[in-house]
Design a protein around this motif. Sequence first.
Motif, PDB file in Angstrom:
ATOM      1  N   THR A 199       0.814  -1.209   0.000  1.00  0.00           N
ATOM      2  CA  THR A 199       0.000   0.000   0.000  1.00  0.00           C
ATOM      3  C   THR A 199       0.853   1.267   0.000  1.00  0.00           C
ATOM      4  OG1 THR A 199      -0.151  -0.007   2.434  1.00  0.00           O
ATOM      5  CG2 THR A 199      -1.859  -1.202   1.209  1.00  0.00           C
ATOM      6  N   TYR A 288      -7.291  -5.348  -8.425  1.00  0.00           N
ATOM      7  CA  TYR A 288      -8.446  -4.611  -7.917  1.00  0.00           C
ATOM      8  C   TYR A 288      -8.396  -4.510  -6.393  1.00  0.00           C
ATOM      9  CZ  TYR A 288     -13.341  -3.473  -6.859  1.00  0.00           C
ATOM     10  OH  TYR A 288     -14.488  -2.887  -6.375  1.00  0.00           O
ATOM     11  N   SER A 292      -5.132   1.290  -5.441  1.00  0.00           N
ATOM     12  CA  SER A 292      -5.529   2.461  -4.658  1.00  0.00           C
ATOM     13  C   SER A 292      -6.981   2.824  -4.913  1.00  0.00           C
ATOM     14  CB  SER A 292      -4.640   3.649  -5.014  1.00  0.00           C
ATOM     15  OG  SER A 292      -4.862   4.057  -6.360  1.00  0.00           O
ATOM     16  N   GLU A 293      -7.596   3.458  -3.955  1.00  0.00           N
ATOM     17  CA  GLU A 293      -8.990   3.888  -4.122  1.00  0.00           C
ATOM     18  C   GLU A 293      -9.103   4.920  -5.234  1.00  0.00           C
ATOM     19  OE1 GLU A 293     -11.400   4.588  -0.572  1.00  0.00           O
ATOM     20  OE2 GLU A 293      -9.733   3.833   0.647  1.00  0.00           O
ATOM     21  N   GLU A 294      -8.061   5.727  -5.423  1.00  0.00           N
ATOM     22  CA  GLU A 294      -8.076   6.714  -6.502  1.00  0.00           C
ATOM     23  C   GLU A 294      -8.161   6.052  -7.873  1.00  0.00           C
ATOM     24  OE1 GLU A 294      -5.873   6.602  -4.076  1.00  0.00           O
ATOM     25  OE2 GLU A 294      -6.363   8.383  -2.881  1.00  0.00           O
ATOM     26  N   GLY A 296      -9.704   3.233  -8.381  1.00  0.00           N
ATOM     27  CA  GLY A 296     -10.896   2.391  -8.389  1.00  0.00           C
ATOM     28  C   GLY A 296     -10.758   1.090  -7.641  1.00  0.00           C
ATOM     29  N   LEU A 298      -9.615  -1.403  -4.033  1.00  0.00           N
ATOM     30  CA  LEU A 298     -10.069  -1.525  -2.644  1.00  0.00           C
ATOM     31  C   LEU A 298      -8.977  -1.165  -1.642  1.00  0.00           C
ATOM     32  CD1 LEU A 298     -12.074  -4.891  -2.897  1.00  0.00           C
ATOM     33  CD2 LEU A 298     -12.947  -2.542  -3.075  1.00  0.00           C
ATOM     34  N   GLN A 299      -7.734  -1.033  -2.108  1.00  0.00           N
ATOM     35  CA  GLN A 299      -6.588  -0.633  -1.289  1.00  0.00           C
ATOM     36  C   GLN A 299      -6.417  -1.536  -0.067  1.00  0.00           C
ATOM     37  OE1 GLN A 299      -6.188   3.613  -1.164  1.00  0.00           O
ATOM     38  NE2 GLN A 299      -4.466   3.550   0.263  1.00  0.00           N
ATOM     39  N   TYR A 300      -6.544  -2.837  -0.294  1.00  0.00           N
ATOM     40  CA  TYR A 300      -6.320  -3.807   0.770  1.00  0.00           C
ATOM     41  C   TYR A 300      -4.878  -4.297   0.686  1.00  0.00           C
ATOM     42  CZ  TYR A 300      -7.459  -7.690   3.930  1.00  0.00           C
ATOM     43  OH  TYR A 300      -7.519  -8.554   4.999  1.00  0.00           O
ATOM     44  N   PRO A 356     -17.379  -1.306  -3.893  1.00  0.00           N
ATOM     45  CA  PRO A 356     -16.814  -0.766  -2.647  1.00  0.00           C
ATOM     46  C   PRO A 356     -17.861  -0.468  -1.585  1.00  0.00           C
ATOM     47  CG  PRO A 356     -15.760   0.235  -4.551  1.00  0.00           C
ATOM     48  CD  PRO A 356     -16.890  -0.605  -5.085  1.00  0.00           C
ATOM     49  N   THR A 361     -13.461  -0.857   1.916  1.00  0.00           N
ATOM     50  CA  THR A 361     -12.105  -0.632   1.387  1.00  0.00           C
ATOM     51  C   THR A 361     -11.090  -0.606   2.527  1.00  0.00           C
ATOM     52  OG1 THR A 361     -12.387   1.767   1.499  1.00  0.00           O
ATOM     53  CG2 THR A 361     -12.971   0.684  -0.573  1.00  0.00           C
ATOM     54  N   GLY A 362      -9.817  -0.728   2.132  1.00  0.00           N
ATOM     55  CA  GLY A 362      -8.741  -0.681   3.115  1.00  0.00           C
ATOM     56  C   GLY A 362      -8.896  -1.757   4.177  1.00  0.00           C
TER      57      GLY A 362
END
Length: 468
Positions: A199, A288, A292-294, A296, A298-300, A356, A361-362
């Motif tokens: 991340t 996916y 990053s959320e930016e 599109g 899930l930024q996991y 999302p 997310t995250g």
Amino acid sequence: MSSSPSQGSTSVSTGAAEAAHAEIPRHRIILASLIGTTIEFYDFYIYATAAVSIFPLLFFHGDDPGMNLLLSMATFGVAFLARPLGSVVFGHFGDIVGRKATLVGALLIMGLATFLIGTLPTYHQIGLWAPTMLTILRFCQGLGLGGEWSGAALLASETAKPGKRASAAMWPQLGAPFGFILANGLFLVLTSFFAYDSTSPSLDDPFVVWGWRLPFLLSIIMIGVGLYVRLRIEETPVFARAMQNDERVKAPIGEVFAKDWRRIILGTFIMLATYGLFYLMTTWILSYAIGSEEAGGLQYGYHSFLILQLISILFFAAFIPVSGALADKFGRRPMLLVVTAAIIAFGFTFGFWLAPASMGTGEGMNVGLMLVFLCVGMALMGLTFGPMSAVLPELFPTNTRYTGSGVAYNAASILGAALTPFAASWLVQVQGVDAVGYYLALLGALTFVALWLAPETKTRSLYTSAAE
């Protein structure tokens, strides 16, 4: 479409067939067919994982991480363009020289290209030469891969006992989950050892500097094992009979396109949904989930998501032998029509699983929901992938079987796999994750039509000439 050849013209006597199969050391055939596809998918998985998490940082230069990811995914797709060429080249020798020698050549080219990727300098060291060399080696990797699968499938299916062909031919298919476990298990160990955080990656991180190279370099050990096993196998009795009867042709690719082009089209589209589902559930879903959320995503965390993938891949492995048994009992078409309908339905549920708003997310991602999604997709993957190493070879006569099955399999890779990670990443950015599911449903619909038009090949003898 053309019907199955008549019993009298295509089958050898039961006693003769059983005698031929009795002479084959089955454990050696299983290992020789399994080791090659395990290396094949190991190579592809380590590239796919690196293409998502490492290559955008090291081989592509730009301020837009989303564009860097798309460029990296484009190099991933280069191998699929090379695979049909590889199926023609290796299919030619496989139908003329033999299955054994051709499998050894495919393994060498595929494995050496993978090893050399681990030695490449990066963009920050030599500029544009880095992505250029990466693309060339990826092409060579795909060239070898183009001859690997069909040879392994023929090795398993052409030595199978009557009535058990799909169950016997499922062994090379198990190379997919085994390769996944080896590749991603190694990446999991390495990212844990290096404490790598996807991340917030840094070019100074030891894993980014040199740790990512280890899976590529260690592939040389598997290549050595694969060569040792394959050099000890015998030619299949089906091809040996074709040689004895002088049934080989000078130009298998010309022969198969002149006489069996309809079957190539059918085989390509029969395999289409399988390829699409496979690369959505392995390559795209990783990009996916950790994106990053930016962009599109899930930024996991990469490390945590890899654990979920490794759990779900067990469902993939478990359902491959189930699919072989079902295909032998009920036939190829009925079984695959039901599974393909389930894949289409699964595609329409992507928004429910992955949006999302519902997934989170995250660190707030719904881990349970994601795990169930992965397990369902992987179970369907096992059911659709398992019988393919029997279905595609059964469509073609002995003297063009390596070429025909390889061309169909690898043509499907262009339509169903080469574009899929790229297209899915783009669809998420412009339309949302629902569109990715609709994409899978479209591929499934095309496969369903091809299966509906295809002949049932469960009882077809593999001891067939073009005339028969």
